[in-house]
Enzyme design. Structure first.
Site, PDB file in Angstrom:
ATOM      1  N   LEU A 100      -3.349  -1.982  -2.115  1.00 21.14           N
ATOM      2  CA  LEU A 100      -3.179  -3.102  -3.031  1.00 21.14           C
ATOM      3  C   LEU A 100      -3.650  -4.333  -2.276  1.00 21.14           C
ATOM      4  CD1 LEU A 100      -2.113  -4.397  -5.655  1.00 21.14           C
ATOM      5  CD2 LEU A 100       0.127  -4.568  -4.555  1.00 21.14           C
ATOM      6  N   CYS A 132       0.823  -1.201   0.000  1.00 24.71           N
ATOM      7  CA  CYS A 132       0.000   0.000   0.000  1.00 24.71           C
ATOM      8  C   CYS A 132       0.860   1.254   0.000  1.00 24.71           C
ATOM      9  CB  CYS A 132      -0.898   0.012   1.237  1.00 24.71           C
ATOM     10  SG  CYS A 132      -1.880  -1.499   1.441  1.00 24.71           S
TER      11      CYS A 132
END
Length: 670
Positions: free
Chosen positions: A74, A2
């Site tokens: 993600l 992320c």
């Protein structure tokens, strides 16, 4: 994996609006394309959904102390309910988290037994409840890679931490009444009025190391939280402390590893690394592995394949210049292991993506292997979302060829004074040698030149691109004056002091673990993989593996001048014979060849452009001399020219108005 960002303020005037937070978060979209969200302590309900329809034009700050957190996600684990920022049961603890916690399932069971209730299956929520139980000590229980920020509303404090080996980045800026943080520097530059003054010391450090080391940043007032450190911002004060140090004390006094024989060390290594690979195969999305054809990546791919019921996807990339192309070894390893192998080749046209490279790396970064790493991440992401790598094996198990030079230099230091004086005489530097930096004579001359200085500075002289004397010869007089008595070597010298009691080769590997590994190798891989929304996991960097390697006697790592001996012996069943005995190639780029051919015009167009000359950092004649000596085959200055090129392109990207290309040229499929 992320991207995280945010601020904490202790004055209403330094409160940032949700719209600014959205800009700070959106610029990290490549790190997390699947989801985004925010938290703002001045917003009713505190949770923010970023969208084009959701405007905060009427926002009015009202708190004197507060925080704002932004997150790009993600999705890897708990695909449906892992939204961030995430909070505890009563909404008093909020977290944004980048990374993976591999022991989260075990910690979750423990926390449930202690009465905590979970709303998700994510590793992020485990950290929230662990923080409730243990406060800032919670990071000591985490096994994985991470950068995190927790807003504790009850204590009105911001807590930040970074993983032990530095796999995940965390920038911050402290100013009066505000602390801001982010996964990438460009996020902090979205804050209105963000200063962009270049730090001359950072430029000197960059040219010395080919990266800007922690805690510095290329810009004044911005810093990197070092690996294995945690920080608390409370009442306008920032406190930073180290929470873990690799156990490089003498093996004889290390009770954690009471092994007496190489067989015991080997068995422990096999068990620990296998377990590290196993827990890194936990994922709700497809996994693969980078496979260079070297010892480290082949071992990781082999262990993955041994625990998989189907062929593991493996990926390699190479060049049309033979001495830089490892694909044949990767192909051989894939065939032996039975993986589903993919390989690609990069040609000089890859340099078309240099502006994009500058944008993603945020700071000048001169490791040219960032180019193939970027492309390798791109092609890997087309097949999988998570890839395992062999990063860390060289530093932990004495794999670099330069460690042999370090060992040999210890013999030199024991010679009588007259013999040392004879070997360091200037006459040896006048002998002819090939222009190629890796030729035998050139290496001998470089080795002898370094013997005249103390061992720690000698090592930097060997591995650095510009030594102190050459840097100062390159600088324009006015820039040199700004440096005053700044000593860029001190970063390396301080790292040596963290391991004072072992043999000098082990001390040098320990120094690389704390400097070169996080600042170069892991920065390169994090930025390249995140540019394509690919999560990269490194089993060698599990802190259990790192602690085992730190305690291990050098004689098991290095045998007869050859490094990683215990790795080769322990995992010989996974390594083709040719890979066990091959010379280390490294993930290099044929810059020497490219600069004298296809990329020759780039040197003049960028380094001698009026914009570059007007910065008054370098003496133009010194730059011209470097280019001339390289093109006329007098010297291989390719690494130095690359460093200057990267620096100037960074200036053009972040300080001059330019447009950033939105794609990479495609590599060639083989």
């Amino acid at each position: 994996m992320c991207g995280i960002t945010g601020t904490s303020w202790t004055s209403r005037d330094k409160n940032i609006s949700p719209d600014v937070l959205q800009r700070m978060t959106s610029v990290l979209a490549h790190r997390g394309p699947d989801d985004s969200g925010g938290f703002h302590s001045d917003i009713p309900g505190k949770s923010i959904l970023f969208s084009a329809e959701n405007s905060f034009a009427d926002f009015q700050p009202h708190s004197d102390v507060g925080a704002a957190l932004g997150h790009r996600r993600l999705s890897i684990i708990d695909l449906g309910t892992g939204h961030q920022p995430l909070t505890n049961e009563d909404g008093t603890i909020w977290i944004v988290f980048n990374g993976e916690i591999y022991n989260y399932q075990e910690l979750r069971k423990e926390l449930i037994q202690q009465g905590h209730q979970f709303k998700t299956e994510s590793d992020t929520e485990v950290i929230v409840h662990l923080y409730e139980e243990q406060g800032t000590a919670c990071v000591e229980r985490l096994r994985g890679m991470f950068a995190l920020a927790i807003w504790d509303e009850r204590r009105q404090r911001l807590f930040m931490a970074r993983d032990r080996l530095g796999q995940k980045p965390l920038f911050y800026r402290q100013e009066a009444d505000r602390l801001s943080f982010a996964s990438e520097l460009k996020s902090l530059l979205q804050i209105p009025g963000a200063d962009r003054t270049v730090d001359p010391h950072a430029i000197d450090l960059f040219l010395a190391y080919q990266y800007v080391p922690h805690p510095w940043s290329i810009l004044k007032g911005y810093h990197k939280l070092p690996p294995a450190h945690r920080a608390v911002y409370e009442n306008g004060q920032l406190q930073i402390e180290r929470y873990w140090t690799p156990p490089y004390q003498h093996p004889e006094i290390n009770s954690q590893f009471p092994f007496q024989s190489v067989d015991q060390w080997s068995a422990a290594l096999r068990e620990t690394l296998t377990e590290s690979v196993r827990i890194r195969m936990r994922s709700d999305v497809p996994l693969g592995a980078f496979l260079s054809g070297g010892i480290d990546s082949t071992i990781i791919a082999g262990l993955m394949q041994s625990m998989s019921d189907r062929p593991v996807h493996t990926f390699s990339i190479g060049f049309p210049v033979k001495q830089f192309d490892e694909r044949s070894y990767a192909r051989e390893a894939a065939k032996m292991l039975g993986t589903d192998h993919h390989e690609y080749v990069v040609d000089p046209a890859a340099l078309e993506m240099l502006p994009r490279l500058s944008w993603h790396y945020d700071e000048p970064f001169a490791d040219s292997s960032a180019i193939p790493t970027m492309y390798l991440s791109q092609v890997t992401r087309q097949e999988v979302t998570v890839s395992l790598s062999g990063d860390g094996g060289d530093e932990l198990f004495a794999g670099y060829d330069r460690y042999r030079a370090v060992a040999l230099s210890q013999w030199f230091d024991r010679l009588p004074a007259f013999a040392r004086k004879m070997m360091t005489a200037s006459i040896w530097q006048k002998l002819p040698a090939s222009v190629e930096q890796k030729s035998f004579r050139r290496r001998v001359k470089r080795f002898l030149a370094g013997l005249s200085v103390p061992p720690e500075r000698r090592y930097l002289k060997w591995v650095g691109i510009f030594d102190t004397e050459r840097r100062h010869e390159m600088y324009a007089p006015g820039f040199r004056e700004q440096l005053a008595d700044f000593d860029a070597d001190q970063f390396l010298l301080d790292a040596y002091q963290l391991c004072p009691d072992r043999d000098f080769v082990t001390r040098t590997t320990a120094t690389d673990v704390q400097t070169y590994l996080p600042c170069d190798i892991l920065t390169k891989v994090d930025i390249a993989s995140m540019a394509h929304s690919l999560e990269c996991r490194s089993p060698f960097l599990d802190h259990h593996v790192a602690e085992l390697a730190a305690a291990m006697p050098l004689k098991y790592k290095m045998h007869k001048g050859r490094g990683k001996q215990i790795l080769t012996d322990t995992f010989s069943d996974l390594l083709p014979e040719s890979i066990q005995t091959r010379k280390k190639m490294g993930f290099g780029v044929p810059l020497n060849h490219w600069f004298r051919n296809e990329l020759k015009p780039l040197l003049f167009d960028v380094l001698l452009d009026q914009r570059a000359l007007d910065r008054q950092i370098f003496d133009p004649q010194a730059v011209e001399q470097l280019i001339s000596e390289h093109l006329n085959l007098q010297w291989d200055h390719s690494a130095r020219l690359w460093s200057l090129l990267v620096l100037e392109l960074w200036f053009q990207t972040f300080l001059d108005p330019v447009s950033i290309p939105d794609h990479f040229p495609d590599p060639v499929l083989i």
